[in-house]
Write a protein that holds these residues in place. Structure first.
Motif, PDB file in Angstrom:
ATOM      1  N   LYS A   7      59.561  48.415  48.890  1.00 55.33           N
ATOM      2  CA  LYS A   7      60.348  49.443  48.216  1.00 55.33           C
ATOM      3  C   LYS A   7      61.288  48.696  47.281  1.00 55.33           C
ATOM      4  N   PHE A   8      61.346  49.125  46.027  1.00 52.05           N
ATOM      5  CA  PHE A   8      62.191  48.408  45.080  1.00 52.05           C
ATOM      6  C   PHE A   8      62.989  49.371  44.210  1.00 52.05           C
ATOM      7  N   SER A   9      64.061  48.843  43.661  1.00 47.66           N
ATOM      8  CA  SER A   9      64.848  49.571  42.672  1.00 47.66           C
ATOM      9  C   SER A   9      65.164  48.624  41.528  1.00 47.66           C
ATOM     10  N   TYR A  10      65.081  49.152  40.312  1.00 43.67           N
ATOM     11  CA  TYR A  10      65.423  48.379  39.121  1.00 43.67           C
ATOM     12  C   TYR A  10      66.927  48.419  38.888  1.00 43.67           C
ATOM     13  N   THR A  11      67.430  47.425  38.173  1.00 41.45           N
ATOM     14  CA  THR A  11      68.809  47.466  37.707  1.00 41.45           C
ATOM     15  C   THR A  11      68.878  48.440  36.526  1.00 41.45           C
ATOM     16  N   TYR A  45      55.876  54.864  41.259  1.00 39.38           N
ATOM     17  CA  TYR A  45      57.285  55.146  41.004  1.00 39.38           C
ATOM     18  C   TYR A  45      57.654  56.391  41.784  1.00 39.38           C
ATOM     19  N   ALA A  46      58.953  56.543  42.088  1.00 39.68           N
ATOM     20  CA  ALA A  46      59.372  57.645  42.950  1.00 39.68           C
ATOM     21  C   ALA A  46      60.784  58.097  42.592  1.00 39.68           C
ATOM     22  N   PHE A  47      61.111  59.289  43.008  1.00 38.17           N
ATOM     23  CA  PHE A  47      62.481  59.776  42.980  1.00 38.17           C
ATOM     24  C   PHE A  47      63.063  59.518  44.359  1.00 38.17           C
ATOM     25  N   GLY A  48      64.344  59.263  44.440  1.00 37.68           N
ATOM     26  CA  GLY A  48      64.961  59.069  45.750  1.00 37.68           C
ATOM     27  C   GLY A  48      65.738  57.779  45.825  1.00 37.68           C
ATOM     28  N   GLY A  52      60.584  52.634  43.269  1.00 37.24           N
ATOM     29  CA  GLY A  52      59.143  52.473  43.367  1.00 37.24           C
ATOM     30  C   GLY A  52      58.712  51.825  44.658  1.00 37.24           C
ATOM     31  N   TYR A  53      57.396  51.860  44.849  1.00 40.58           N
ATOM     32  CA  TYR A  53      56.760  51.324  46.043  1.00 40.58           C
ATOM     33  C   TYR A  53      55.512  50.554  45.634  1.00 40.58           C
TER      34      TYR A  53
END
Length: 108
Positions: A7-11, A45-48, A52-53
């Motif tokens: 599970k990741f998040s971008y800056t 990609y995802a909302f929440g 992304g995953y």
């Protein structure tokens, strides 16, 4: 080979760069995991709570850790959480072995 769910998040800066220059990051992800002898099974990609995953397959934990460290150190992600996935058969074996562990609760 083991499977790994990341599970990741971008800056915010990474999102700004992607808005200015949209890019399919699946190919980059595929290149990273293939460099250690693994493969990419999915990229979403995802909302929440995460952006992304990814679903990866890697030869071993050390190989996956190397990819995760490289990604985390690259500066484009604000978070990266990777989980080792176990097959049903592996879980059944672990359950059988758990019965052999002589656990003692704290204070007992």
């Amino acid at each position: 080979m083991p499977l790994y769910l990341s599970k990741f998040s971008y800056t915010p800066e990474s999102w700004a760069r992607l808005i200015g220059n949209p890019e399919d990051r699946r190919e980059a992800a595929r290149t990273y995991i293939e460099s250690v002898g693994g493969s990419l099974h999915g990229f979403w990609y995802a909302f929440g709570s995460h952006d992304g995953y990814t679903l990866w397959e890697a030869p071993d934990n050390v190989s996956m850790a190397a990819v995760a460290m490289a990604l985390s150190g690259g500066g484009a992600l604000s978070s990266l959480d990777t989980t080792v996935l176990m097959t049903v058969d592996e879980t059944l074996t672990a359950l059988q072995r758990a019965a052999e562990v002589r656990y003692r609760p704290p204070g007992a």
